[in-house]
Enzyme design. Structure first.
Site, PDB file in Angstrom:
ATOM      1  N   ASP A   1       0.874  -1.157   0.000  1.00  0.00           N
ATOM      2  CA  ASP A   1       0.000   0.000   0.000  1.00  0.00           C
ATOM      3  C   ASP A   1       0.920   1.219   0.000  1.00  0.00           C
ATOM      4  OD1 ASP A   1      -2.381   1.602   0.384  1.00  0.00           O
ATOM      5  OD2 ASP A   1      -1.797   1.779   2.485  1.00  0.00           O
TER       6      ASP A   1
ATOM      7  N   ASP B   1      -0.189   5.085   1.057  1.00  0.00           N
ATOM      8  CA  ASP B   1      -0.446   6.136   2.047  1.00  0.00           C
ATOM      9  C   ASP B   1      -0.321   5.616   3.472  1.00  0.00           C
ATOM     10  OD1 ASP B   1      -1.260   8.564   0.449  1.00  0.00           O
ATOM     11  OD2 ASP B   1      -2.634   7.083  -0.391  1.00  0.00           O
TER      12      ASP B   1
END
Length: 230
Positions: free
Chosen positions: A42, A44
């Site tokens: 991922d 963020d």
């Protein structure tokens, strides 16, 4: 005791001599750990320290209505596609008739455009990415951010991002996390996709992302426990 079996690349358990054949077989299936061949990240809050920007923007919007942005609401929004997250925001804060999801996104976009260009790498991210690349482990980014935001957030880190085999952004999929579509697209996008779900490692920091990563394989690691802060 754990030992590495010959030529398999797996770790296996050394069993007591009194263990029955059936128990040994069950124990072996449980304890055998397949070698990680692919890694999906991922972005963020895991590779880039951007989650604070979302908190700042969303609190700035809520301040107009005398409301406070909370961790519980943040956890519900994390990992979702923008419009879905916006609807959660409106519903949770009971802003119906005062703010639409589209208006919320427009206001948030203006604030984030000011903040995103200053995005910094999370501690240890660069070292881990370079380590995996040096050892020829295929790596990918699977982020709910759409491409325009991805480009703005990573503009200071383009050289490092070139080490990734592929990037999948939120506008390339139809379903947001916890649906596993984005991770499935990333896994299938490698030049040589993983041959077994247990060999793909997913790094996630959002509860919805951890759910989505569970479909790719049993190994998915939240970046940290954020229950005490935003």
């Amino acid at each position: 005791m754990m030992s590495r079996g010959p030529r398999t690349g797996f770790q296996t358990a050394t069993l007591p001599r009194t263990t029955s054949a059936a128990s040994a077989a069950r124990h072996s299936r449980i304890m055998t750990i397949k070698r990680i061949t692919h890694v999906i990240f991922d972005m963020d809050g895991l590779l880039l320290d951007t989650e604070t920007f979302y908190t700042i923007a969303q609190q700035e919007i809520l301040a107009k209505y005398g409301k406070q942005f909370t961790w519980d609401l943040k956890a519900k929004m994390m990992g979702k596609k923008a419009l879905d997250a916006a609807q959660v925001f409106i519903d949770d804060m009971q802003l119906h008739g005062q703010l639409t999801p589209e208006e919320f996104l427009q206001q948030r976009e203006a604030i984030l455009d000011r903040l995103f260009p200053t995005s910094q790498l999370m501690p240890g991210a660069e070292k881990l990415i370079k380590h995996l690349h040096a050892h020829k482990v295929p790596i990918a980014v699977a982020t709910s951010s759409h491409r325009r935001h991805f480009d703005v957030k990573t503009q200071q880190h383009k050289q490092l991002l070139q080490l990734f085999d592929l990037v999948v952004t939120g506008d390339q999929v139809t379903k947001g996390k916890p649906d596993p579509e984005i991770f499935q697209r990333a896994a299938s996008g490698f030049a040589q996709p993983p041959t077994h779900q247990f060999t793909c490692l997913v790094f996630e920091d959002a509860p919805t992302g951890v759910q989505a990563g569970a479909v790719i394989g049993p190994r998915r690691y939240p970046e940290l426990n954020r229950s005490t802060g935003l």
